[in-house]
Motif scaffolding. Structure first.
Motif, PDB file in Angstrom:
ATOM      1  N   GLY A 560       0.747  -1.159   0.248  1.00 58.39           N
ATOM      2  CA  GLY A 560       0.013  -0.002   0.106  1.00 58.39           C
ATOM      3  C   GLY A 560       0.988   1.379   0.097  1.00 58.39           C
ATOM      4  N   LYS A 561       2.055   1.183  -0.141  1.00 58.38           N
ATOM      5  CA  LYS A 561       3.241   2.300   0.046  1.00 58.38           C
ATOM      6  C   LYS A 561       3.876   2.408  -1.410  1.00 58.38           C
ATOM      7  N   THR A 562       4.253   3.458  -1.631  1.00 63.57           N
ATOM      8  CA  THR A 562       5.186   3.806  -2.949  1.00 63.57           C
ATOM      9  C   THR A 562       6.593   3.435  -2.513  1.00 63.57           C
ATOM     10  N   ALA A 563       7.120   2.517  -3.303  1.00 63.13           N
ATOM     11  CA  ALA A 563       8.479   1.892  -2.835  1.00 63.13           C
ATOM     12  C   ALA A 563       9.496   2.128  -4.102  1.00 63.13           C
ATOM     13  N   PHE A 564      10.739   2.686  -3.829  1.00 63.84           N
ATOM     14  CA  PHE A 564      11.904   2.828  -4.902  1.00 63.84           C
ATOM     15  C   PHE A 564      12.928   1.759  -4.398  1.00 63.84           C
ATOM     16  N   ILE A 565      13.336   0.686  -5.236  1.00 64.32           N
ATOM     17  CA  ILE A 565      14.630  -0.142  -4.853  1.00 64.32           C
ATOM     18  C   ILE A 565      15.315   0.140  -6.002  1.00 64.32           C
ATOM     19  N   ILE A 566      16.472   0.523  -5.732  1.00 65.41           N
ATOM     20  CA  ILE A 566      17.616   0.469  -6.697  1.00 65.41           C
ATOM     21  C   ILE A 566      18.751  -0.769  -6.188  1.00 65.41           C
ATOM     22  N   SER A 567      19.089  -1.317  -7.278  1.00 66.90           N
ATOM     23  CA  SER A 567      19.834  -2.609  -6.922  1.00 66.90           C
ATOM     24  C   SER A 567      20.357  -2.976  -8.009  1.00 66.90           C
ATOM     25  N   HIS A 568      21.611  -3.702  -8.112  1.00 62.51           N
ATOM     26  CA  HIS A 568      22.121  -4.295  -9.318  1.00 62.51           C
ATOM     27  C   HIS A 568      21.914  -5.402  -9.428  1.00 62.51           C
ATOM     28  N   ARG A 569      21.048  -6.089  -8.471  1.00 62.81           N
ATOM     29  CA  ARG A 569      20.924  -7.889  -8.384  1.00 62.81           C
ATOM     30  C   ARG A 569      19.454  -7.955  -9.141  1.00 62.81           C
ATOM     31  N   PHE A 570      19.197  -8.468 -10.227  1.00 58.59           N
ATOM     32  CA  PHE A 570      17.971  -8.705 -10.893  1.00 58.59           C
ATOM     33  C   PHE A 570      17.214  -9.616 -10.170  1.00 58.59           C
ATOM     34  N   SER A 571      17.574 -10.729  -9.310  1.00 57.64           N
ATOM     35  CA  SER A 571      16.531 -11.366  -8.574  1.00 57.64           C
ATOM     36  C   SER A 571      15.771 -10.385  -7.706  1.00 57.64           C
ATOM     37  N   THR A 572      16.440  -9.480  -7.247  1.00 55.67           N
ATOM     38  CA  THR A 572      15.551  -8.398  -6.418  1.00 55.67           C
ATOM     39  C   THR A 572      14.600  -7.602  -7.253  1.00 55.67           C
ATOM     40  N   VAL A 573      15.449  -7.127  -8.489  1.00 51.13           N
ATOM     41  CA  VAL A 573      14.504  -6.125  -9.293  1.00 51.13           C
ATOM     42  C   VAL A 573      13.375  -6.729  -9.760  1.00 51.13           C
ATOM     43  N   ARG A 574      13.338  -7.976 -10.172  1.00 47.45           N
ATOM     44  CA  ARG A 574      12.128  -8.552 -11.004  1.00 47.45           C
ATOM     45  C   ARG A 574      10.804  -8.687 -10.126  1.00 47.45           C
ATOM     46  N   MET A 575      11.092  -8.267  -8.580  1.00 51.78           N
ATOM     47  CA  MET A 575       9.762  -8.270  -7.830  1.00 51.78           C
ATOM     48  C   MET A 575       9.151  -7.097  -7.825  1.00 51.78           C
ATOM     49  N   HIS A 598      10.701  -9.208 -22.992  1.00 52.04           N
ATOM     50  CA  HIS A 598      10.133  -9.499 -24.158  1.00 52.04           C
ATOM     51  C   HIS A 598      10.643  -8.508 -25.173  1.00 52.04           C
ATOM     52  N   GLN A 599      11.009  -7.121 -24.802  1.00 51.71           N
ATOM     53  CA  GLN A 599      11.531  -6.280 -25.632  1.00 51.71           C
ATOM     54  C   GLN A 599      12.902  -6.378 -26.050  1.00 51.71           C
ATOM     55  N   ALA A 600      13.525  -7.478 -25.327  1.00 51.73           N
ATOM     56  CA  ALA A 600      14.936  -7.733 -25.660  1.00 51.73           C
ATOM     57  C   ALA A 600      15.620  -6.420 -25.978  1.00 51.73           C
ATOM     58  N   GLY A 601      15.807  -5.667 -24.911  1.00 51.88           N
ATOM     59  CA  GLY A 601      16.590  -4.502 -25.080  1.00 51.88           C
ATOM     60  C   GLY A 601      17.886  -4.348 -24.089  1.00 51.88           C
ATOM     61  N   HIS A 602      18.012  -3.263 -23.569  1.00 49.34           N
ATOM     62  CA  HIS A 602      19.173  -3.103 -22.553  1.00 49.34           C
ATOM     63  C   HIS A 602      18.995  -3.881 -21.156  1.00 49.34           C
ATOM     64  N   TYR A 603      17.779  -4.013 -20.780  1.00 50.17           N
ATOM     65  CA  TYR A 603      17.448  -4.710 -19.473  1.00 50.17           C
ATOM     66  C   TYR A 603      17.613  -5.935 -19.742  1.00 50.17           C
ATOM     67  N   SER A 604      16.948  -6.791 -20.886  1.00 48.34           N
ATOM     68  CA  SER A 604      17.235  -8.001 -21.029  1.00 48.34           C
ATOM     69  C   SER A 604      18.654  -8.481 -21.215  1.00 48.34           C
ATOM     70  N   ALA A 605      19.365  -7.715 -21.950  1.00 52.32           N
ATOM     71  CA  ALA A 605      20.759  -8.053 -22.290  1.00 52.32           C
ATOM     72  C   ALA A 605      21.499  -8.109 -20.666  1.00 52.32           C
ATOM     73  N   LEU A 606      21.271  -6.949 -19.817  1.00 53.29           N
ATOM     74  CA  LEU A 606      22.026  -7.046 -18.639  1.00 53.29           C
ATOM     75  C   LEU A 606      21.528  -8.232 -17.739  1.00 53.29           C
ATOM     76  N   PHE A 607      20.220  -8.452 -17.785  1.00 53.03           N
ATOM     77  CA  PHE A 607      19.649  -9.861 -17.068  1.00 53.03           C
ATOM     78  C   PHE A 607      20.489 -10.943 -17.430  1.00 53.03           C
ATOM     79  N   LYS A 608      20.259 -11.139 -18.706  1.00 56.95           N
ATOM     80  CA  LYS A 608      20.962 -12.435 -19.198  1.00 56.95           C
ATOM     81  C   LYS A 608      22.432 -12.823 -18.900  1.00 56.95           C
ATOM     82  N   LEU A 609      23.161 -11.319 -19.090  1.00 52.44           N
ATOM     83  CA  LEU A 609      24.585 -11.369 -18.623  1.00 52.44           C
ATOM     84  C   LEU A 609      24.711 -11.652 -17.280  1.00 52.44           C
ATOM     85  N   GLN A 610      23.959 -11.243 -16.234  1.00 54.78           N
ATOM     86  CA  GLN A 610      24.187 -11.600 -14.776  1.00 54.78           C
ATOM     87  C   GLN A 610      23.504 -13.102 -14.620  1.00 54.78           C
ATOM     88  N   ALA A 611      22.878 -13.561 -15.461  1.00 48.08           N
ATOM     89  CA  ALA A 611      22.172 -14.793 -15.029  1.00 48.08           C
ATOM     90  C   ALA A 611      23.205 -15.776 -15.514  1.00 48.08           C
TER      91      ALA A 611
END
Length: 615
Positions: A560-575, A598-611
């Motif tokens: 019920g609150k607005t939350a901002f999360i800054i993280s380099h760990r995509f396991s956290t980000v995907r939440m 699905h867009q296969a852009g910058h985020y997707s590339a970073l996620f796959k690189l970390q994975a």
């Protein structure tokens, strides 16, 4: 003559400061005296009253001493056959005055010390309170730090100026009372006395101005010296200093700066000592010329031995008082110049502050935050930290910010917390510019932990309570916050629990690991019942198991609150409900984890690189 004297003192040197500055700086004394009075009116009044009594003691002692000498000579002349009771009354009176004088000295010293401590404390509190009002941007300016450093030094040093000003007031009264006797005898002696001390006074004033100029101009280097001294011998830097062999580099840099200041100060000190000796000799010659006049008049029968004792004593005291007054005036004028540094800091005003008709923070937030073409550039930076940012963040959304270091993630949340105002564009909250809200009211609704959180050298309980310092005595709330952030497991290992001082700066302090410190700092977020939560790399020092548990608990807290999360760990980000991808200060992708994959852009590339690194 005065002009020629100043020319000789300067030589071919380019003046460091205008000599008239000593006089113009005296305008700072009235507000300074007002500050002293407001520190403790009763103690200040008592101090002044005692000093007035003390100022009359020299005249009283000299007069009684004259009467004693005349009475002794009278008794000798009459063969000591007269009644000596009057002599013993005079001796008793002198003893009483001497005892009173000593008592006054003790009481004045006591009040000076107490009032000085109170004044130093109140000045320090005033400086701390004013610094808290200023903008974060001001703290990032080297010129600001120079002003802050000067103001800090003056907070401690102004107690000396307080004593000097009060002593000056006391000695002026003493001088006037002693001058009355000399004026009756020979007013020309007063003129001779004044003329004889003027050269020394001018010299002191001149060199005080040059000394101020040297110290003032060396402020940046003094700050660097303090930094080098701390860096070379600190628990926070000891490991890298030793491993990288930096001790020689740091001490050499310190030696170069300190030697440069020493050389400049040595040159000034030698000049001051040389001219001071010459000018003091002029004063001494004038004094003995007047003394000769008194002696010759006594020999001619124009004065009694008692008169000689009184006049020579008065003249000697007046000479000492005038030299002290003029020399102290030079010191007071120098102190008043430093007061200019003190008051200059308090003239600094924040840009971010509450307006006359500030809006109350909405409870609850209805429309959320809207960024309209927002751009921001840090002071003296060549590039933009954020540029052309258009965004709508709805109430209750969980927003993850992703991007390389320097992409603007932390800057974005600092703008939301209004630690800065945008350089261009505007941020709206429920349809109103963020600047329309009271900054303090806004920040009370934001719970935040930054990656570079402060490791307060306080107890574990207070470290957590800083998230809502008004609740520092609420042990149950502190314990709950510690439980939510996993800090309770850290506190259990501490000898004194929540009362244990953490950090190594103070005696019996216990240091923590990076992960333990991070759990303590996370507890601050849980202390605050805020509508907006910001976690900037909150689990960087935690292991995978602790990180997973922290975010599970955070998900419940942020419901019920607005939350901002800054993280380099995509396991956290995907939440997060939505992910914002920033690159060089611009928003390049915006969507949920599934949408961005699905867009296969910058985020997707970073996620796959970390994975790939975990396979």
């Amino acid at each position: 003559m005065i002009k020629k004297l100043r020319t000789l003192l300067r030589g071919n040197r380019r003046p460091m400061q205008d000599d008239t500055r000593s006089w113009s700086s005296l305008k700072h004394l009235p507000p300074f005296l007002k500050l002293i009075w407001h520190t403790h009116p009763a103690m200040t009044a008592a101090n002044l009253a005692l000093r007035i009594l003390k100022s009359l003691m020299p005249l009283g002692l000299l007069l009684v001493g004259k009467l004693i000498v005349d009475e002794v000579i009278h008794l000798i002349d009459i063969g000591n056959t007269g009644n000596s009771n009057h002599l013993w009354w005079l001796v008793a009176t002198e003893a009483a005055l001497a005892l009173t004088n000593e008592l006054l000295n003790r009481l004045i010293a006591l009040l000076d010390a107490l009032l000085g401590d109170l004044f130093a404390n109140s000045s320090s509190i005033r400086l701390m309170e004013h610094a808290a009002k200023l903008d974060i941007e001001q703290f990032e300016d080297a010129t600001f730090y120079d002003k802050l450093e000067r103001a800090r030094r003056q907070t401690l040093n102004r107690t000396v100026l307080m004593t000097q000003v009060m002593s000056q007031f006391q000695d002026v009264i003493s001088l006037i009372s002693l001058a009355a006797g000399l004026i009756i005898f020979n007013p020309w002696l007063i003129l001779l006395l004044v003329v004889s001390v003027i050269p020394a006074f001018l010299g002191e004033t001149h060199f005080n101005e040059r000394s101020y100029s040297l110290v003032h101009g060396f402020t940046p280097e003094r700050r660097e010296l303090d930094y080098l001294r701390l860096t070379a011998a600190s628990d926070e830097t000891a490991k890298e200093v030793k491993l990288f062999g930096l001790s020689g580099f740091l001490t050499d840099r310190f030696r170069v700066l300190s030697d440069r200041y020493y050389a400049d100060n040595k040159r000034l000190s030698i000049q001051r000592a040389g001219w001071g000796t010459l000018l003091a000799a002029i004063s001494t010659v004038g004094y003995y010329a007047a003394y000769v006049v008194i002696l010759m008049t006594t020999i001619a029968g124009g004065l009694s031995i008692g008169d000689l004792t009184f006049l020579s004593g008065s003249f000697a005291r007046m000479r000492g008082l005038m030299e002290t007054l003029l020399s102290r005036f030079a010191s007071i004028s120098q102190g008043a110049m430093y007061l200019e540094d003190f008051y200059a800091f308090f003239k600094l005003e924040p840009k971010i502050r509450a307006g006359k008709k500030s809006l109350p923070f909405p409870h609850p937030i209805k429309d959320g935050f809207v960024f309209e073409n927002v751009g921001f550039r840090y002071q003296n930076a060549s590039g933009w930290a954020l540029k052309n940012l258009n965004l709508h963040i709805r109430p209750g959304e969980k927003i993850a910010l992703v991007g390389e270091n320097g992409s603007g993630k932390t800057t974005l949340v600092k703008l939301i917390a209004r630690l800065y105002d945008p350089s261009e564009g505007q941020i709206l909250l429920d349809g109103h510019p963020l600047s329309d809200y009271d900054p303090e009211d806004l920040r009370k609704e934001i719970g935040v932990i930054f990656q570079d959180f402060v490791r307060f050298q306080l107890t574990a309980g207070l470290n957590i309570a800083t998230g809502s310092i008004a609740d520092k005595l609420d042990q149950s709330k502190i314990a709950h916050a510690a439980s939510m952030s996993l800090a309770d497991s850290v506190v259990e290992t501490l000898p004194k629990g929540y009362d244990q001082v953490i950090g190594r700066r103070f005696a019996e302090g216990v240091d923590l690991s990076g992960g333990q410190w991070q759990k303590i700092a996370l507890g601050r977020v849980y202390m605050r019942d805020a509508q907006v939560l910001i976690l900037d790399e909150p689990t960087a020092a935690l292991d995978a198991r602790a990180e997973h548990e922290v975010f599970e608990r955070f998900a419940g807290l942020s419901e019920g609150k607005t939350a901002f999360i800054i993280s380099h760990r995509f396991s956290t980000v995907r939440m997060a409900d939505r992910i914002l991808v920033l690159q060089k200060g611009e928003l390049i992708e915006n969507g949920s984890h599934e949408e961005l994959m699905h867009q296969a852009g910058h985020y997707s590339a970073l996620f796959k690189l970390q994975a790939a690194g975990y396979q």
